[in-house]
Design an enzyme around this catalytic site. Structure first.
Site, short mmCIF file in Angstrom:
data_model
loop_
_atom_site.label_atom_id
_atom_site.label_comp_id
_atom_site.label_asym_id
_atom_site.label_seq_id
_atom_site.Cartn_x
_atom_site.Cartn_y
_atom_site.Cartn_z
CD GLN A 12 -83.92 12.79 -22.92
OE1 GLN A 12 -84.16 11.67 -23.33
NE2 GLN A 12 -83.96 13.85 -23.71
NE ARG A 69 -88.17 3.34 -26.27
CZ ARG A 69 -87.23 4.21 -26.64
NH1 ARG A 69 -87.56 5.39 -27.12
NH2 ARG A 69 -85.95 3.89 -26.56
CG HIS A 113 -82.89 6.78 -23.29
ND1 HIS A 113 -84.03 6.62 -24.04
CD2 HIS A 113 -82.29 7.90 -23.78
CE1 HIS A 113 -84.12 7.60 -24.94
NE2 HIS A 113 -83.07 8.38 -24.80
CG ASN A 157 -82.78 5.44 -26.94
OD1 ASN A 157 -83.77 5.30 -27.65
ND2 ASN A 157 -82.04 6.54 -26.95
CD GLU A 158 -81.73 7.58 -30.59
OE1 GLU A 158 -80.84 8.37 -30.22
OE2 GLU A 158 -82.78 7.97 -31.12
CG ASN A 281 -85.79 6.01 -31.33
OD1 ASN A 281 -86.80 5.32 -31.19
ND2 ASN A 281 -84.95 6.28 -30.34
CE1 TYR A 283 -86.83 12.91 -32.55
CE2 TYR A 283 -85.55 10.89 -32.55
CZ TYR A 283 -86.43 11.76 -31.92
OH TYR A 283 -86.89 11.45 -30.67
CD GLU A 342 -86.54 8.41 -28.77
OE1 GLU A 342 -86.02 9.40 -29.35
OE2 GLU A 342 -85.98 7.79 -27.85
CD1 TRP A 389 -88.26 13.50 -28.03
CD2 TRP A 389 -88.18 11.55 -26.93
NE1 TRP A 389 -87.47 13.67 -26.93
CE2 TRP A 389 -87.40 12.49 -26.24
CE3 TRP A 389 -88.28 10.24 -26.41
CZ2 TRP A 389 -86.72 12.18 -25.06
CZ3 TRP A 389 -87.60 9.94 -25.26
CH2 TRP A 389 -86.83 10.91 -24.60
CD GLU A 396 -82.98 16.77 -27.01
OE1 GLU A 396 -83.93 16.12 -26.56
OE2 GLU A 396 -82.14 16.29 -27.80
CD1 TRP A 397 -80.66 13.86 -25.22
CD2 TRP A 397 -79.72 13.22 -23.29
NE1 TRP A 397 -81.31 12.72 -24.79
CE2 TRP A 397 -80.76 12.30 -23.62
CE3 TRP A 397 -79.01 12.99 -22.10
CZ2 TRP A 397 -81.09 11.20 -22.81
CZ3 TRP A 397 -79.33 11.89 -21.31
CH2 TRP A 397 -80.35 11.02 -21.67
C1 GBH Z 1 -83.24 10.82 -29.57
O1 GBH Z 1 -82.02 10.88 -30.21
C2 GBH Z 1 -83.02 10.39 -28.15
O2 GBH Z 1 -83.33 9.03 -27.98
C3 GBH Z 1 -83.79 11.22 -27.16
O3 GBH Z 1 -83.29 10.99 -25.88
C4 GBH Z 1 -83.73 12.67 -27.55
O4 GBH Z 1 -84.29 13.51 -26.59
C5 GBH Z 1 -84.45 12.82 -28.86
O5 GBH Z 1 -83.94 11.98 -29.82
C6 GBH Z 1 -84.41 14.24 -29.41
O6 GBH Z 1 -83.11 14.63 -29.67
O7 GBH Z 1 -78.79 17.05 -38.19
O8 GBH Z 1 -76.43 16.66 -37.91
O9 GBH Z 1 -77.68 17.76 -36.18
C7 GBH Z 1 -82.08 11.45 -31.50
C8 GBH Z 1 -80.81 11.23 -32.27
C9 GBH Z 1 -79.09 12.28 -33.45
C10 GBH Z 1 -81.32 12.58 -34.18
C11 GBH Z 1 -78.68 13.55 -34.11
C12 GBH Z 1 -80.92 13.83 -34.90
C13 GBH Z 1 -79.20 15.22 -35.72
C14 GBH Z 1 -77.96 15.20 -36.54
N1 GBH Z 1 -80.46 12.38 -33.03
N2 GBH Z 1 -79.53 13.87 -35.25
S1 GBH Z 1 -77.70 16.78 -37.28
#
Ligand code: GBH
Length: 437
Positions: A12, A69, A113, A157-158, A281, A283, A342, A389, A396-397
């Site tokens: 990234q 990290r 990762h 990672n995840e 992690n 979110y 994260e 994070w 962002e992937w």
């Molecule tokens: C992380 O993954 C990663 O480790 C990191 O590389 C990345 O940049 C960062 O988060 C930000 O994305 O609400 O149905 O759209 C996060 C994993 C999986 C969390 C999908 C949020 C959203 C599902 N993510 N999820 S939805």
């Protein structure tokens, strides 16, 4: 010492994908295929961190962090995923580690990762059991070089997101849409984790952790069908990755598969190798309802009534408290100390004419989540660190450069870094912390 840090990942931020003997990763391949990422963005240059790392360490130093990290790119260390070691790749992380230490920042590397060497993907990637063994070998190579200065290591990672997005839905590399046939990719990552824990300790690593992306799962209603679907989702997203590691068993996966054909004698013992910390992690929470179509045993009902990030993810700080106290009640004494590895949000950050970036929503996000973490700690959860994070806006992937998560704005045309208002806020916040508690 409570660890206050930021987190990044190699693909990234680094760029420099052809330099100093780096091999090809599955993300190089995937991002260069038509239609895989928004606007065809790739990590070829990203934040050019491979060249600008000193400036980036200085930014961290300016924040007053005591931990960082980052992830080590396996294809820089072993370009073909096994065998020959690329010393120049290791040299990069060696310099980074020394510079961080000189700045009073503890390096916290993650070994995987999502940037698997393409050569291993060509032999099946994580669908192949062999990848687990290759991962442990690579872990040992990295630790032999760095463990004299790096106390704490994170293996994966995840693994949930890598399995679900990479192998089940195909929206991340390696782009396979195997749906429930992707479960071996979970098992082989977990097996690789367990083998790597042993390899890391043998190579001198003092502490080892795994980072899981966890979400508190709420049923859309009290109806039995919704409650059952929520339980099935929780099994897949959370318990599939926490149970075997913490208590040595898989949850009931009968909603997804008739048999765990990939499981061999001794695997669960390997996966349950004791850990020094569990990385989480967080979110957002997830709201689940009964399935509306054939296929998966659940539907995502969406969380409503909360503000959302630029990604559309709901902002629910209390979900972090709910998650942490939930882990504590499920696993009890089997739960090791927790690191929030994260937490953060994307916003449409645009520099003003004065050159500042006013990201008030991010400040509110971070403040709210740190407060929720502290509430969980007051309720008895042993949390030892918190990593934002991310340090920089980055690749962002599948969203390419369209989602900005940084405390520092990056203008990708010039690579100019501009600390956002959240950077100044975090700096002031950290200055007021007693980092010994
Ligand atoms: C992380 O993954 C990663 O480790 C990191 O590389 C990345 O940049 C960062 O988060 C930000 O994305 O609400 O149905 O759209 C996060 C994993 C999986 C969390 C999908 C949020 C959203 C599902 N993510 N999820 S939805």
């Amino acid at each position: 010492m409570f660890l206050w840090g930021t987190a990044t990942a190699a693909y990234q931020i680094e760029g420099a994908v052809h330099e100093d003997g780096r091999g090809v990763s599955i993300w190089d391949t995937f991002a260069h295929e038509a239609g895989r990422t928004r606007d065809g963005h790739t990590g070829d240059v990203a934040c050019d961190h491979y060249h600008r790392w000193r400036e980036d360490v200085a930014l961290m130093s300016g924040l007053g962090l005591n931990a960082y990290r980052f992830s080590i790119a396996w294809p820089r260390v072993q370009p073909a995923g096994s065998g020959a070691v690329n010393e120049k790749g290791l040299d990069f992380y060696d310099r980074l580690v020394d510079t961080l230490l000189a700045a009073g920042i503890q390096p916290v590397p993650t070994l995987f990762h999502w940037d698997l060497p393409q050569a291993l993907q060509d032999r099946g990637g994580w669908m192949s059991r062999e990848t687990a063994e290759r991962f442990a070998e690579y872990a040992a190579v990295a630790a032999r070089r760095l463990a004299d200065r790096v106390p704490l290591w994170i293996t994966l990672n995840e693994p949930f997101v890598h399995m679900a997005f990479g192998y089940a839905m195909g929206v991340h590399a390696p782009g396979q849409a195997l749906m429930t046939d992707a479960l071996p990719a979970a098992h082989h990552q977990l097996l690789g984790h367990g083998l790597a824990v042993r390899a890391l300790r043998a190579a001198g690593a003092r502490q080892v952790a795994l980072t899981n992306n966890c979400t508190p799962v709420r049923a859309a209603s009290a109806d039995e069908a919704d409650v059952k679907a929520a339980d099935a989702y929780d099994a897949l997203h959370n318990r599939l990755f926490n149970d075997p590691v913490l208590v040595g068993t898989y949850p009931d996966l009968s909603a997804y598969t008739a048999a765990l054909d990939f499981l061999q004698d001794g695997d669960l013992e390997t996966i349950a190798e004791p850990l020094d910390a569990l990385g989480i992690n967080y979110y957002h929470p997830t709201r689940i309802a009964a399935p509306t179509a054939e296929g998966l045993p659940f539907t995502d009902a969406g969380i409503t009534g909360h503000p959302t990030t630029a990604f559309g993810w709901p902002v629910v700080p209390d979900g972090l408290r709910e998650l942490l106290t939930g882990l504590r009640s499920r696993y009890g004494a089997a739960l090791p100390p927790i690191l929030i590895t994260e937490n953060g949000c994307s916003q449409d950050d645009v520099p003003t004419e004065r050159g500042t970036v006013e990201d008030a929503e991010r400040i509110a996000f971070l403040r709210g989540h740190i407060e929720a973490m502290r509430q969980a700690m007051a309720e008895g959860v042993d949390v030892r660190g918190y990593f934002v994070w991310s340090l920089l806006d980055n690749f962002e992937w599948a969203e390419g450069y369209h989602q900005r998560f940084g405390l520092v704005h990056v203008d990708f045309a010039t690579q100019r870094r501009t600390p956002k208002a959240s950077y100044a806020w975090l700096k002031e916040f950290l200055a007021g912390q007693n980092t010994d508690t």
